[in-house]
Design a protein around this motif. Structure first.
Motif, mmCIF file in Angstrom:
data_model
loop_
_atom_site.group_PDB
_atom_site.id
_atom_site.type_symbol
_atom_site.label_atom_id
_atom_site.label_comp_id
_atom_site.label_asym_id
_atom_site.label_seq_id
_atom_site.Cartn_x
_atom_site.Cartn_y
_atom_site.Cartn_z
ATOM 1 N N HIS A 108 0.821 -1.214 0.000
ATOM 2 C CA HIS A 108 0.000 0.000 0.000
ATOM 3 C C HIS A 108 0.854 1.263 0.000
ATOM 4 O O HIS A 108 0.573 2.222 -0.729
ATOM 5 C CB HIS A 108 -0.950 -0.003 1.190
ATOM 6 C CG HIS A 108 -1.938 -1.110 1.164
ATOM 7 N ND1 HIS A 108 -2.887 -1.240 0.186
ATOM 8 C CD2 HIS A 108 -2.121 -2.182 2.009
ATOM 9 C CE1 HIS A 108 -3.623 -2.312 0.406
ATOM 10 N NE2 HIS A 108 -3.180 -2.908 1.508
ATOM 11 N N VAL A 109 1.897 1.265 0.805
ATOM 12 C CA VAL A 109 2.747 2.445 0.827
ATOM 13 C C VAL A 109 3.553 2.554 -0.463
ATOM 14 O O VAL A 109 3.805 3.653 -0.965
ATOM 15 C CB VAL A 109 3.669 2.445 2.063
ATOM 16 C CG1 VAL A 109 4.759 1.397 1.939
ATOM 17 C CG2 VAL A 109 4.291 3.829 2.261
ATOM 18 N N ILE A 110 3.942 1.420 -1.052
ATOM 19 C CA ILE A 110 4.656 1.441 -2.336
ATOM 20 C C ILE A 110 3.753 1.993 -3.438
ATOM 21 O O ILE A 110 4.177 2.788 -4.281
ATOM 22 C CB ILE A 110 5.160 0.023 -2.697
ATOM 23 C CG1 ILE A 110 6.257 -0.399 -1.737
ATOM 24 C CG2 ILE A 110 5.677 -0.020 -4.128
ATOM 25 C CD1 ILE A 110 7.487 0.474 -1.770
ATOM 26 N N GLU A 111 2.494 1.591 -3.414
ATOM 27 C CA GLU A 111 1.556 2.104 -4.410
ATOM 28 C C GLU A 111 1.448 3.629 -4.313
ATOM 29 O O GLU A 111 1.400 4.325 -5.324
ATOM 30 C CB GLU A 111 0.184 1.467 -4.226
ATOM 31 C CG GLU A 111 -0.839 1.923 -5.246
ATOM 32 C CD GLU A 111 -2.189 1.270 -5.048
ATOM 33 O OE1 GLU A 111 -3.067 1.494 -5.902
ATOM 34 O OE2 GLU A 111 -2.365 0.552 -4.042
ATOM 35 N N CYS A 112 1.411 4.145 -3.086
ATOM 36 C CA CYS A 112 1.350 5.596 -2.906
ATOM 37 C C CYS A 112 2.631 6.271 -3.379
ATOM 38 O O CYS A 112 2.591 7.340 -4.000
ATOM 39 C CB CYS A 112 1.091 5.931 -1.435
ATOM 40 S SG CYS A 112 -0.551 5.477 -0.864
ATOM 41 N N LEU A 113 3.764 5.661 -3.098
ATOM 42 C CA LEU A 113 5.043 6.242 -3.533
ATOM 43 C C LEU A 113 5.145 6.268 -5.064
ATOM 44 O O LEU A 113 5.630 7.239 -5.649
ATOM 45 C CB LEU A 113 6.207 5.437 -2.950
ATOM 46 C CG LEU A 113 6.453 5.598 -1.444
ATOM 47 C CD1 LEU A 113 7.476 4.578 -0.965
ATOM 48 C CD2 LEU A 113 6.924 7.017 -1.119
ATOM 49 N N LEU A 114 4.689 5.209 -5.714
ATOM 50 C CA LEU A 114 4.751 5.145 -7.181
ATOM 51 C C LEU A 114 3.714 6.045 -7.845
ATOM 52 O O LEU A 114 3.819 6.322 -9.042
ATOM 53 C CB LEU A 114 4.552 3.700 -7.647
ATOM 54 C CG LEU A 114 5.594 2.675 -7.170
ATOM 55 C CD1 LEU A 114 5.302 1.307 -7.765
ATOM 56 C CD2 LEU A 114 6.999 3.128 -7.524
ATOM 57 N N SER A 115 2.720 6.480 -7.081
ATOM 58 C CA SER A 115 1.673 7.346 -7.628
ATOM 59 C C SER A 115 1.989 8.829 -7.503
ATOM 60 O O SER A 115 1.248 9.667 -8.013
ATOM 61 C CB SER A 115 0.335 7.063 -6.934
ATOM 62 O OG SER A 115 -0.057 5.720 -7.105
#
Length: 615
Positions: A108-115
């Protein structure tokens, strides 16, 4: 006063500032206060600390707060502005330091970072973010589908960004913003070859809906073609995907809807010559304001313009071209020919996308020969479905008629081959074969219509000298038209009428008796209030009918042959009373550039039936 203060503080629980503390109590109170205000926001708690607490203590509460903070920073513009460059840089650097710890548990945090919207930050942030992006993709393959998808989303222009895209070309500032995205994708593909299929899947999934504004699809197409520049391995799959998407645009931009836009202009130009030469220097080079008004047609127009540019840069060979450039051009054409076979040839009701082949074959004569050879092999192959063979015949007839760049000897060669095939078919079918249905002999009737169409269309060239007339006599057109299979019965009325008039003029055949007999067979049968119309007419498919898209037409028009009447055609002469009504219909038809315009075909069929009925 002291009693009052004491009473008040005891009720409220507040400590009087007059009360004295011991050193031990003061130290304890200070420590509690510091612990309470140490982190004022998830941003100050930091990504590294949140991940550490999650890993060591199993407490994901801090990480959830940090994830929500990043998500709000992406969604809310005001919060996003609060995430200054310095804060952004700290977050990304922390992420890069702990990249090996960011296992799939932290998706979830990776998805936010990549977004995060990083592409318009300063150069230092772009550099650090790029390194983090590549590290996370290489270290944890689990994130590859998500990471590639997040990159490709940046290719899609916003609906309000039309001013940044002119005819599919981005402004310089937009190009600079897109460049680091492609650099990241290039490095990922180099480091992780398994990402190849994921990229193709993501490109297909993110392709804009066909009703999106033209600049959105064109901008996305620009980026799709850009990837071929640094990863040529994608050429075939990407070009196949692009043509599939353009087919969707094409079938949703019918010729009659596009053509109706110019009706008013045509009315104003009735006094002008019918076959005046069009100007390519002004209108065709104008911006998108000069393209068609039909929204999907406009998208198709700009997309084809971009595709013509692409193939022109790749397939055009100059005198100073080296062997590598020649090999690349030939390889790309073979690839396009294969895609045509797989995608375009089986497609129904396309109007403009097939002109990609028309344009590329005009670049080199060898390409035209290969294209015609492919089609002719399809026609002759009995193991291929009849509908595909029928379509291939339509492509041959239309291409041979319309391609100005083809020498006449090629037209003569294929006219001879088509006629020879038809005569052999007549011999093999047997004179007493009474099964003359369209379904049973679809390919034969298609070939005959192609011969009739080609002769009527290229009549002026074929009768320019006595040698051409001798060639036409050698085709035995009378036997072909009047055989027991009766091919004129299934031809489109305009084609049959034009062919009959031409052959009568040059005494090659006399087909009018056959036409009149066929017309009586095609009369409607009336039962009370119901009318039954015979269905025995070949479905017309001449894929290179006149090009209606305005912007991309500059790549087609110079090599495109418009229909012109033969001045010697006496079927255009109304002095022969016996065929007056049919000649009038043919005259109306042949005044047009294309005597079987798609949106008027049914009208011509109805007109022919009515005229025969009046007689």
């Amino acid at each position: 006063m002291d009693d009052t203060m004491s009473l008040h503080t005891s009720k409220t629980g507040l400590t009087s500032f007059f009360k004295k503390f011991s050193s031990e109590e003061r130290y304890r109170a200070t420590a509690v206060a510091v612990n309470k205000v140490r982190f004022s926001s998830p941003k100050e708690r930091g990504l590294a600390e949140s991940v550490r607490v999650a890993l060591e203590e199993g407490n994901f509460h801090l990480l959830k707060e940090f994830t929500n903070f990043l998500r709000q920073a992406e969604l809310n513009s005001e919060v996003c502005n609060a995430l200054k460059d310095d804060d952004f840089l700290v977050i990304v650097k922390d992420a890069k330091k702990i990249v090996y710890s960011l296992t799939p548990d932290f998706v979830h945090v990776i998805e936010c970072l990549l977004s995060l919207n990083w592409k318009q930050r300063n150069s230092e942030i772009i550099q650090v973010y790029t390194e983090f992006y590549i590290d996370i993709m290489v270290t944890h393959n689990r994130y590859l589908p998500m990471g590639i998808s997040k990159l490709i989303v940046h290719w899609i222009p916003d609906d309000l960004d039309e001013s940044d895209w002119l005819n599919g070309c981005p402004s310089e500032s937009t190009r600079l913003v897109l460049k680091p995205i492609h650099e990241v994708l290039n490095r990922i593909l180099t480091a992780v070859p398994m990402a190849f299929d994921l990229v193709i899947d993501a490109i297909s999934a993110k392709f804009p809906y066909f009703k999106k504004p033209a600049h959105v699809t064109a901008g996305y197409l620009f980026n799709v073609l850009w990837i071929i520049e640094y990863k040529p391995m994608f050429e075939e799959l990407i070009l196949q995907l692009v043509l599939q998407k353009l087919v969707v645009l094409d079938v949703n931009a019918p010729r009659d809807e596009i053509g109706s836009e110019s009706d008013d202009e045509d009315d104003k130009m009735k006094a002008a010559p019918l076959f005046q030469k069009d100007d390519l220097s002004a209108d065709s080079l104008a911006p998108t304001a000069n393209t068609v008004k039909h929204p999907v047609g406009k998208t198709l127009d700009i997309s084809l313009l971009m595709l013509y540019r692409f193939f022109d840069s790749k397939c055009r060979i100059h005198q100073n071209s080296n062997d590598q450039q020649r090999w690349t051009a030939n390889r790309l054409f073979k690839m396009l020919l294969h895609i045509f076979d797989e995608v375009l040839l089986p497609s129904h009701n396309t109007h403009h996308v097939q002109f990609v082949l028309f344009y590329v074959t005009s670049i080199r004569f060898a390409y035209s020969e290969s294209f015609l050879d492919l089609l002719w092999k399809k026609v002759q192959n009995p193991n291929i479905s009849a509908i595909i063979r029928h379509t291939a015949v339509g492509y041959m007839a239309s291409f041979l008629s319309r391609a100005r760049f083809l020498p006449l000897r090629i037209v003569i060669y294929y006219l001879k081959e088509l006629s020879k095939w038809a005569h052999n078919y007549i011999d093999d079918s047997g004179e007493y074969n009474q099964n003359c249905s369209l379904k049973a002999h679809l390919v034969f009737y298609s070939v005959c219509q192609a011969v009739f169409y080609l002769i009527a269309f290229r009549a002026r060239d074929l009768t320019a000298n006595s040698k051409g007339l001798l060639f036409l006599q050698s085709l035995q057109l009378s036997r072909l038209a009047m055989c027991h299979l009766n091919p004129l019965r299934y031809c489109l009325a305009p084609v049959a009428t034009a062919f009959a008039g031409f052959t009568r003029t040059y005494q090659l055949a006399y087909c009018h008796t056959v036409l009149e007999r066929n017309a009586r067979r095609k009369l409607a049968t009336v039962y009370g209030h119901d009318k039954c119309m015979p269905e025995e007419t070949l479905e017309s498919f001449f894929p290179f009918d006149p090009y209606l898209l305005k912007l991309s037409n500059k790549y087609i028009k110079a090599n495109y042959m418009e229909y012109q009447c033969n001045d010697k055609d006496d079927y255009m002469d109304s002095s022969i009373d016996e065929h007056l009504s049919r000649k009038r219909a043919a005259s109306e038809i042949l005044e047009e550039d294309d005597f079987i315009l798609a949106d008027k075909r049914q009208n011509h069929l109805e007109l022919s039936k009515c005229q025969q009925l009046d007689k």
